[in-house]
Design an enzyme around this catalytic site. Sequence first.
Site, PDB file in Angstrom:
ATOM      1  N   ARG A 192     -32.978  35.063 -47.356  1.00  0.00           N
ATOM      2  CA  ARG A 192     -33.084  35.621 -46.012  1.00  0.00           C
ATOM      3  C   ARG A 192     -34.045  34.737 -45.222  1.00  0.00           C
ATOM      4  NH1 ARG A 192     -33.668  39.816 -49.733  1.00  0.00           N
ATOM      5  NH2 ARG A 192     -32.014  41.414 -49.665  1.00  0.00           N
ATOM      6  N   LYS A 216     -36.929  42.196 -49.658  1.00  0.00           N
ATOM      7  CA  LYS A 216     -37.126  43.527 -49.084  1.00  0.00           C
ATOM      8  C   LYS A 216     -37.935  44.399 -50.040  1.00  0.00           C
ATOM      9  CE  LYS A 216     -32.990  43.757 -46.165  1.00  0.00           C
ATOM     10  NZ  LYS A 216     -31.747  44.495 -45.889  1.00  0.00           N
ATOM     11  N   HIS A 283     -28.175  34.427 -41.507  1.00  0.00           N
ATOM     12  CA  HIS A 283     -27.702  35.288 -42.583  1.00  0.00           C
ATOM     13  C   HIS A 283     -26.361  34.815 -43.138  1.00  0.00           C
ATOM     14  CE1 HIS A 283     -29.202  38.867 -44.513  1.00  0.00           C
ATOM     15  NE2 HIS A 283     -27.974  39.323 -44.642  1.00  0.00           N
ATOM     16  N   ARG A 286     -26.359  32.918 -46.421  1.00  0.00           N
ATOM     17  CA  ARG A 286     -26.376  33.730 -47.653  1.00  0.00           C
ATOM     18  C   ARG A 286     -24.949  34.039 -48.105  1.00  0.00           C
ATOM     19  NH1 ARG A 286     -30.401  36.858 -49.604  1.00  0.00           N
ATOM     20  NH2 ARG A 286     -29.388  38.886 -49.528  1.00  0.00           N
ATOM     21  N   HIS A 309     -30.127  41.537 -54.588  1.00  0.00           N
ATOM     22  CA  HIS A 309     -29.551  42.854 -54.313  1.00  0.00           C
ATOM     23  C   HIS A 309     -29.835  43.827 -55.458  1.00  0.00           C
ATOM     24  CE1 HIS A 309     -26.384  40.958 -51.420  1.00  0.00           C
ATOM     25  NE2 HIS A 309     -27.505  41.272 -50.798  1.00  0.00           N
ATOM     26  N   TYR A 318     -20.967  40.552 -49.559  1.00  0.00           N
ATOM     27  CA  TYR A 318     -21.306  39.192 -49.160  1.00  0.00           C
ATOM     28  C   TYR A 318     -20.322  38.163 -49.702  1.00  0.00           C
ATOM     29  CZ  TYR A 318     -25.903  40.461 -47.354  1.00  0.00           C
ATOM     30  OH  TYR A 318     -26.914  40.978 -46.607  1.00  0.00           O
TER      31      TYR A 318
END
Length: 335
Positions: A192, A216, A283, A286, A309, A318
């Site tokens: 990211r 995250k 993004h 990715r 993830h 994705y």
Amino acid sequence: MSNLNEEVSIKLVGKITLLMPFLEQKLDIQLEVKKAIDETLYNYEIQSKCTDLVASDIEEKAAIYQACKKLEGLSQRTLDNYRLFLNKLDQFFTKPCSTISTMDLRMFLAFMGKEKQATTVNGYITMLKGFFGWLQAEEYIIKNPAFKLKQTKVPRVILQPYQPENLERLREACITEREKALFELLDSTACRISELDNIKLKDINWQERSIKVFGKGSKERIVFFSTRAKLHMQGYLKSREGESEYLFISERGSHNHIKVRALQLIIAKIKDRAGVGERVHCHKFRRTQATRLLNSGMRIEGVQGILGHTTPSTTQIYAQLSQENLKNEYRRLVV
């Protein structure tokens, strides 16, 4: 422990953190402080001195809710999104949380959802369910008015990676070593942009071509970069002016740690130079790398680890196997 005791406990942790700012980044110490306060208050029953009729208690409850979420380790960006949304909720209603009905929330969603995409409205519903579910669990309300809210069905759209020729055009449009380093890191690590923004020199392993990044929720993982990225990163470090513990720094003034928005603007400039027609954003790198890895034979669990993830289902959004790879997999497995 009563609701008021819990409320006082959380408020005290907040006050102590304001007095000692270093605790902001010390979640474990905050939890220890809260535990000590809870133990102290266990044999006491706190009562409120306020006897005035409260028109709305959303602001107060929202503050406690956000404090709880912060203790759970949510990222600052997520906390900011909660804060802004709950401020809108507080402005819309002028009555206590306990009197808000499901129909009230539907009216609020109709107001907030004007000219918004279904995915955005679904995000609002998720936040409402989280907030009112917490209110019910903490016994601030008896009935959860958000329980009956239903998510809107959103047509599944397969988001495409960069076209190979456009990716090369973007690569050739990079001029400075900083641009080249940023581009190659985005292309090879599948990070990211906020993760690249926070890369520190001490977290780079040049021999193994790996970087320790924080995703995250401050989740730590190791990502890997290409030889091309390594050469441009080293070239950038030799050419840049100013000293910093961070990899990417500003080219102006005191050469401070560069922010996410500045990195996004660098990619926008590269796009303008390249004259690429398709939409270009950070993004999408990715998605491109995830698809590339999946089509090259990496298992979905491996791609999941690279992207950081929690579940493979998120990774599936994705990365999509190409039709050619699907055909080869089918012929391999089916006689």
